[in-house]
Design a protein around this motif. Sequence first.
Motif, PDB file in Angstrom:
ATOM      1  N   SER A  56       0.822  -1.224   0.000  1.00 21.94           N
ATOM      2  CA  SER A  56       0.000   0.000   0.000  1.00 21.94           C
ATOM      3  C   SER A  56       0.852   1.269   0.000  1.00 21.94           C
ATOM      4  N   VAL A  57       1.961   1.242  -0.742  1.00 22.05           N
ATOM      5  CA  VAL A  57       2.867   2.398  -0.704  1.00 22.05           C
ATOM      6  C   VAL A  57       2.231   3.649  -1.299  1.00 22.05           C
ATOM      7  N   GLY A  58       1.303   3.475  -2.254  1.00 25.23           N
ATOM      8  CA  GLY A  58       0.622   4.641  -2.810  1.00 25.23           C
ATOM      9  C   GLY A  58      -0.179   5.386  -1.754  1.00 25.23           C
ATOM     10  N   LEU A  59      -0.994   4.641  -1.025  1.00 23.52           N
ATOM     11  CA  LEU A  59      -1.793   5.238   0.043  1.00 23.52           C
ATOM     12  C   LEU A  59      -0.916   5.773   1.162  1.00 23.52           C
ATOM     13  N   LEU A  60       0.091   5.006   1.545  1.00 28.94           N
ATOM     14  CA  LEU A  60       0.914   5.407   2.692  1.00 28.94           C
ATOM     15  C   LEU A  60       1.791   6.615   2.372  1.00 28.94           C
ATOM     16  N   SER A  61       2.183   6.780   1.120  1.00 27.77           N
ATOM     17  CA  SER A  61       2.941   7.982   0.765  1.00 27.77           C
ATOM     18  C   SER A  61       2.089   9.230   0.985  1.00 27.77           C
ATOM     19  N   LYS A  62       0.819   9.138   0.681  1.00 24.59           N
ATOM     20  CA  LYS A  62      -0.086  10.275   0.920  1.00 24.59           C
ATOM     21  C   LYS A  62      -0.320  10.470   2.416  1.00 24.59           C
ATOM     22  N   THR A  63      -0.438   9.368   3.143  1.00 27.87           N
ATOM     23  CA  THR A  63      -0.602   9.452   4.597  1.00 27.87           C
ATOM     24  C   THR A  63       0.597  10.138   5.243  1.00 27.87           C
ATOM     25  N   LEU A  64       1.785   9.770   4.821  1.00 30.28           N
ATOM     26  CA  LEU A  64       2.990  10.367   5.397  1.00 30.28           C
ATOM     27  C   LEU A  64       3.167  11.814   4.935  1.00 30.28           C
ATOM     28  N   CYS A  65       2.620  12.130   3.772  1.00 29.97           N
ATOM     29  CA  CYS A  65       2.599  13.530   3.332  1.00 29.97           C
ATOM     30  C   CYS A  65       1.704  14.352   4.260  1.00 29.97           C
ATOM     31  N   ILE A  66       0.572  13.779   4.653  1.00 25.55           N
ATOM     32  CA  ILE A  66      -0.313  14.439   5.614  1.00 25.55           C
ATOM     33  C   ILE A  66       0.415  14.618   6.947  1.00 25.55           C
ATOM     34  N   LYS A  67       1.086  13.576   7.405  1.00 18.78           N
ATOM     35  CA  LYS A  67       1.820  13.657   8.676  1.00 18.78           C
ATOM     36  C   LYS A  67       2.876  14.756   8.625  1.00 18.78           C
ATOM     37  N   HIS A  68       3.619  14.800   7.544  1.00 22.03           N
ATOM     38  CA  HIS A  68       4.640  15.846   7.375  1.00 22.03           C
ATOM     39  C   HIS A  68       3.993  17.231   7.384  1.00 22.03           C
ATOM     40  N   SER A  69       2.844  17.366   6.743  1.00 21.62           N
ATOM     41  CA  SER A  69       2.145  18.653   6.690  1.00 21.62           C
ATOM     42  C   SER A  69       1.706  19.091   8.081  1.00 21.62           C
ATOM     43  N   ILE A  70       1.228  18.147   8.871  1.00 19.60           N
ATOM     44  CA  ILE A  70       0.831  18.457  10.245  1.00 19.60           C
ATOM     45  C   ILE A  70       2.047  18.917  11.050  1.00 19.60           C
ATOM     46  N   GLU A  71       3.128  18.196  10.919  1.00 20.16           N
ATOM     47  CA  GLU A  71       4.343  18.542  11.670  1.00 20.16           C
ATOM     48  C   GLU A  71       4.881  19.910  11.291  1.00 20.16           C
ATOM     49  N   LYS A  72       4.632  20.332  10.058  1.00 20.84           N
ATOM     50  CA  LYS A  72       5.072  21.646   9.588  1.00 20.84           C
ATOM     51  C   LYS A  72       4.056  22.757   9.882  1.00 20.84           C
ATOM     52  N   GLY A  73       2.947  22.400  10.514  1.00 19.64           N
ATOM     53  CA  GLY A  73       1.964  23.397  10.906  1.00 19.64           C
ATOM     54  C   GLY A  73       1.086  23.901   9.781  1.00 19.64           C
ATOM     55  N   ARG A  74       0.916  23.101   8.716  1.00 20.49           N
ATOM     56  CA  ARG A  74       0.039  23.519   7.623  1.00 20.49           C
ATOM     57  C   ARG A  74      -1.417  23.555   8.094  1.00 20.49           C
ATOM     58  N   LYS A  75      -2.213  24.366   7.405  1.00 22.28           N
ATOM     59  CA  LYS A  75      -3.604  24.556   7.822  1.00 22.28           C
ATOM     60  C   LYS A  75      -4.560  23.563   7.174  1.00 22.28           C
ATOM     61  N   LYS A  76      -4.301  23.258   5.915  1.00 19.36           N
ATOM     62  CA  LYS A  76      -5.247  22.436   5.161  1.00 19.36           C
ATOM     63  C   LYS A  76      -4.482  21.516   4.223  1.00 19.36           C
ATOM     64  N   PHE A  77      -5.054  20.331   4.016  1.00 23.22           N
ATOM     65  CA  PHE A  77      -4.519  19.389   3.040  1.00 23.22           C
ATOM     66  C   PHE A  77      -5.568  19.228   1.961  1.00 23.22           C
ATOM     67  N   ASP A  78      -5.257  19.670   0.755  1.00 28.28           N
ATOM     68  CA  ASP A  78      -6.204  19.646  -0.352  1.00 28.28           C
ATOM     69  C   ASP A  78      -5.839  18.499  -1.291  1.00 28.28           C
ATOM     70  N   PHE A  79      -6.734  17.499  -1.350  1.00 30.56           N
ATOM     71  CA  PHE A  79      -6.518  16.369  -2.242  1.00 30.56           C
ATOM     72  C   PHE A  79      -6.822  16.725  -3.700  1.00 30.56           C
ATOM     73  N   LEU A  80      -7.453  17.869  -3.907  1.00 33.68           N
ATOM     74  CA  LEU A  80      -7.816  18.383  -5.228  1.00 33.68           C
ATOM     75  C   LEU A  80      -8.930  17.553  -5.864  1.00 33.68           C
ATOM     76  N   LYS A  81      -9.210  17.831  -7.138  1.00 33.39           N
ATOM     77  CA  LYS A  81     -10.414  17.302  -7.784  1.00 33.39           C
ATOM     78  C   LYS A  81     -10.441  15.780  -7.826  1.00 33.39           C
ATOM     79  N   GLY A  82     -11.674  15.274  -7.790  1.00 33.31           N
ATOM     80  CA  GLY A  82     -11.884  13.833  -7.878  1.00 33.31           C
ATOM     81  C   GLY A  82     -12.339  13.248  -6.561  1.00 33.31           C
ATOM     82  N   GLY A  83     -13.304  12.332  -6.636  1.00 27.46           N
ATOM     83  CA  GLY A  83     -13.870  11.760  -5.413  1.00 27.46           C
ATOM     84  C   GLY A  83     -13.392  10.354  -5.134  1.00 27.46           C
TER      85      GLY A  83
END
Length: 324
Positions: free
Chosen positions: A275-302
């Motif tokens: 599941s490296v595709g999913l986990l790369s996005k998960t770790l991107c979210i984790k990195h964003s949180i650690e950097k104090g970002r406000k929002k994570f935008d997955f962009l278009k598509g459901g």
Amino acid sequence: MDMKYTLETFDSITSEWSRLQQESKTAPIFSSPEWSKVWWQHFGSGNTLHLAIIKKQDQTLGIAPLMVSKNTGYFIGSTDVCDYLDCVVAADNAEIFFEILLQNLRQDGISRLELTPLRPDSTVFTTMAPIARSLGWHVTSAQMDVTVELDLPGTWEEYQKILASKQRHELRRKLRRLDEEGEVTYRTKYEANPQDITTFLSLFRNSRVDKAEFMTPAREAFFKDIIETMADHKILEAGFLDVDSKSTAITMSFNYKNNIYLYNSGYDPQYAGLSVGLLSKTLCIKHSIEKGRKKFDFLKGGEDYKFHLGGHELPVYSCSLTYN
């Protein structure tokens, strides 16, 4: 009122455009001067550039980054590589800006506007459309897609609590399994070098058949230029998920106004079982949180994974304006 409507070039307007873009609460990255210029260089052929700026004395009220074909105006950009588009307008002057813009567009022979894709908070959707109706334009809008975004909490622990119980359990299980596979490293790079871009494009193509079909030579050339341009403007964040020193998945994101935009990603199918595709996005979210970002935008598509990772959807619209 001393109002001035002029048509500009990228070079003549970039400085003012950048300033107004930074001040705007709604102007998306895809309507920025740097993004628009790269898009125009690759895909603008066959259209006429129509960069309209309106000033009140020395104060810029707004910029309409348009291109024209026959009597129809479009945003500079396209739905395949631009997730949202909009005018770039000072909030306090939006109504007068659009009133003057629409009057001058008619004088320029532009009697139709096809504007897409639009977020619900876009100035076109909130202000231009009602102003146009009051001036006799026929306005229609329709939902064309959804976008998915996530308000980031302050800590990784808080984020995990946002997830549904099943998803939280599955995510932890997948992370444990990945750790058991070998030496796992997640690293973020902010510069663009040819080797990293080549690796990204390879993983992008290999991860899905539709992505391979999407990445035509023209789009590949655009991707290379836009990645380099975003890096030059200190916006790029490329996340590499390595297993035993091999890059198994990459995310290409943009840190824009302290929000993270997950623009695209790819992974090695040989590691799909981890599941490296999913986990790369998960770790991107984790990195964003650690950097104090406000929002994570997955962009278009459901896509389902976006909701599994805690995202919520918003509609994306198209808007058509016609003056008969």
